[in-house]
Design a protein around this motif. Structure first.
Motif, PDB file in Angstrom:
ATOM      1  N   UNK A   1       0.807  -1.224   0.000  1.00 14.93           N
ATOM      2  CA  UNK A   1       0.000   0.000   0.000  1.00 14.93           C
ATOM      3  C   UNK A   1       0.835   1.266   0.000  1.00 14.93           C
ATOM      4  N   UNK A   2       2.148   1.150  -0.193  1.00 15.58           N
ATOM      5  CA  UNK A   2       3.018   2.290   0.051  1.00 15.58           C
ATOM      6  C   UNK A   2       2.715   3.500  -0.813  1.00 15.58           C
ATOM      7  N   UNK A   3       2.342   3.294  -2.042  1.00 14.81           N
ATOM      8  CA  UNK A   3       2.147   4.438  -2.931  1.00 14.81           C
ATOM      9  C   UNK A   3       0.709   4.931  -2.948  1.00 14.81           C
ATOM     10  N   UNK A   4      -0.157   4.353  -2.137  1.00 16.87           N
ATOM     11  CA  UNK A   4      -1.554   4.729  -2.166  1.00 16.87           C
ATOM     12  C   UNK A   4      -1.821   5.929  -1.271  1.00 16.87           C
ATOM     13  N   UNK A   5      -2.812   6.711  -1.655  1.00 14.13           N
ATOM     14  CA  UNK A   5      -3.244   7.808  -0.800  1.00 14.13           C
ATOM     15  C   UNK A   5      -4.010   7.258   0.381  1.00 14.13           C
ATOM     16  N   UNK A   6      -3.791   7.836   1.567  1.00  9.45           N
ATOM     17  CA  UNK A   6      -4.412   7.356   2.785  1.00  9.45           C
ATOM     18  C   UNK A   6      -5.231   8.466   3.434  1.00  9.45           C
ATOM     19  N   UNK A   7      -6.171   8.085   4.313  1.00  7.89           N
ATOM     20  CA  UNK A   7      -7.000   9.096   4.950  1.00  7.89           C
ATOM     21  C   UNK A   7      -6.162  10.107   5.722  1.00  7.89           C
ATOM     22  N   UNK A   8      -6.541  11.376   5.624  1.00  5.51           N
ATOM     23  CA  UNK A   8      -5.833  12.425   6.349  1.00  5.51           C
ATOM     24  C   UNK A   8      -6.238  12.402   7.813  1.00  5.51           C
ATOM     25  N   UNK A   9      -5.328  12.804   8.673  1.00  6.21           N
ATOM     26  CA  UNK A   9      -5.599  12.893  10.100  1.00  6.21           C
ATOM     27  C   UNK A   9      -4.829  14.079  10.649  1.00  6.21           C
ATOM     28  N   UNK A  10      -5.286  14.607  11.788  1.00  8.70           N
ATOM     29  CA  UNK A  10      -4.571  15.701  12.412  1.00  8.70           C
ATOM     30  C   UNK A  10      -3.189  15.240  12.828  1.00  8.70           C
ATOM     31  N   UNK A  11      -2.200  16.130  12.751  1.00  8.78           N
ATOM     32  CA  UNK A  11      -0.824  15.703  13.019  1.00  8.78           C
ATOM     33  C   UNK A  11      -0.594  15.337  14.477  1.00  8.78           C
ATOM     34  N   UNK A  12      -1.508  15.716  15.377  1.00 15.69           N
ATOM     35  CA  UNK A  12      -1.405  15.313  16.777  1.00 15.69           C
ATOM     36  C   UNK A  12      -2.166  14.029  17.079  1.00 15.69           C
TER      37      UNK A  12
END
Length: 411
Positions: free
Chosen positions: A194-205
């Motif tokens: 899955x390395x090149x796939x886009x993943x869900x964004x999350x807050x950096x904290x």
């Protein structure tokens, strides 16, 4: 079960060598170059270094989150993006052209920002890449051990090369090793599906919402400051307490070589008892060995060399086991293949803040206790010993207690 071949491990870990090679000269050579040789004031050099390092540290967490959500090639894409930043930034920093005073200040500041940005991008992507490859205890420790072993080799090269090849030769060597390491990493290293796939964004904290990560974060911070304090005060202690300034390079070489040689031992122990128990054993070894430092008198070459060997061996565990534990924490949180960049962004932040906190604690403490470099007063030397030996042992003991209580044995 995934078992990496030695060729795969080296292809992944070799990129750590040029990253270590670029880091040490910035800390050691750059202040002397710009202040002593180019005439910039120490206050200006210090201010620019502090500003660039602080900016660099606080960029890391959002940079890691961005890596998780970016759509242009995953971690390999960020490695490629970091290469020109590192090569151009380091070359500009080490080989400045003739400039006016104001122009040199601008050149110095811009070069620092460029090389620090490239370094952060490369290290976060490299570490996150390794964490995504496997959740198996033995294999994740092997990955981090080979990466840190290559980094230790880079540290040794950074200490040896400048007197032999000069600043120009150092820059050429760095670029060659950087391209070689990147080629191995991008062409030969194993990759997660899955390395090149886009993943869900999350807050950096977001990682701080995970209890296991908070425990590990506290342990890593305490242990990191405990290691950074004697690193900050090493030359003062060797010169003023031991009266052995010419032996300092030998002591450092023993320390780093012992760390490299101990890596396979910690890898095997971690595979048998787990990373947290192996790391706890290393902390206790470091405490027992370093307490001896407080008893040393001037000229104690052999005892201090033995201490360097023992604490260097413990350093091997400090380098290899915490990132492997972090990979396990990410997996237990269900964030494997999704948010490694966010975790390692915060990890990179605390790594850099440890160095700043160590200087912020140890140096003012020494001044308050009456120590000044070059002193021969007994009370001042006792203060130096207190800060160099007692304070790190106390901090590391606190780290060991927290690690012993932490819910990390099941990751």
């Amino acid at each position: 079960m995934t078992v990496f071949t030695r060729a795969q491990l080296f292809a992944y870990g070799a990129f750590g060598l040029p990253l270590a090679l670029v880091a040490l000269p910035i800390y050691v050579m750059v202040p002397q170059l710009y202040a002593a040789q180019l005439g910039m004031s120490l206050a200006t050099v210090g201010t620019l270094l502090l500003g660039a390092r602080t900016l660099d540290a606080f960029i890391d967490p959002p940079l890691g989150r961005w890596m998780d959500s970016a759509k242009f090639g995953g971690y390999p894409g960020f490695i490629l993006l970091a290469l020109p930043l590192l090569a151009i930034g380091f070359g500009a920093l080490m080989l400045p052209p003739p400039l006016s005073s104001d122009g040199l200040v601008l050149w110095f500041g811009a070069s620092l920002v460029l090389v620090y940005l490239g370094y952060s991008m490369a290290t976060i992507a490299h570490n996150s890449w390794g964490a995504r490859l496997t959740q198996q205890r033995g294999e994740r420790t092997r990955l981090t051990a080979i990466r840190e072993g290559c980094a230790l080799l880079g540290v040794v090269l950074a200490a040896v090369l400048p007197p032999l090849v000069g600043r120009t030769g150092l820059c050429i060597s760095f670029v060659v090793l950087l391209l070689f390491g990147a080629a191995l990493l991008l062409k030969r290293s194993p990759r997660a599906a899955s390395m090149a796939e886009s993943r869900p964004s999350a807050h950096w904290l977001m990682p701080l919402t995970q209890p296991r990560f908070r425990w590990l974060f506290v342990v890593y911070a305490l242990n990191g400051i405990a290691a950074a304090v004697p690193a900050t005060l090493f030359l003062f202690f060797v010169s003023d307490r031991l009266l052995l300034p010419t032996q300092a390079p030998m002591f450092l070489l023993l320390y780093f070589l012992s760390a490299a040689l101990a890596l396979p031992l910690w890898t095997r122990l971690a595979a048998r008892v787990g990373e947290s128990r192996a790391w706890l054993a290393a902390m206790l070894l470091a405490i027992v060995a370093f307490l001896w430092t407080a008893q040393l008198s001037a000229g104690a070459v052999v005892p201090f060399a033995i201490i360097c060997v023992l604490t260097g061996a413990a350093l091997g565990a400090d380098l290899a086991l915490p990132p492997a534990l972090l990979a396990g924490v990410i997996g237990r949180a269900g964030h494997g293949g999704e948010h490694e960049g966010s975790y390692f962004g915060l990890w990179s932040w605390i790594t850099k803040m440890n160095l700043a906190l160590a200087a912020g604690i140890a140096l003012p403490l020494l001044g308050w206790l009456g120590y000044t470099p070059g002193t021969t007063q007994a009370d001042a030397l006792s203060a130096l010993t207190l800060a160099y030996a007692a304070l790190p042992c106390a901090l590391k003991f606190c780290a060991a207690v927290v690690l012993w209580r932490a819910p990390l044995s099941d990751v």
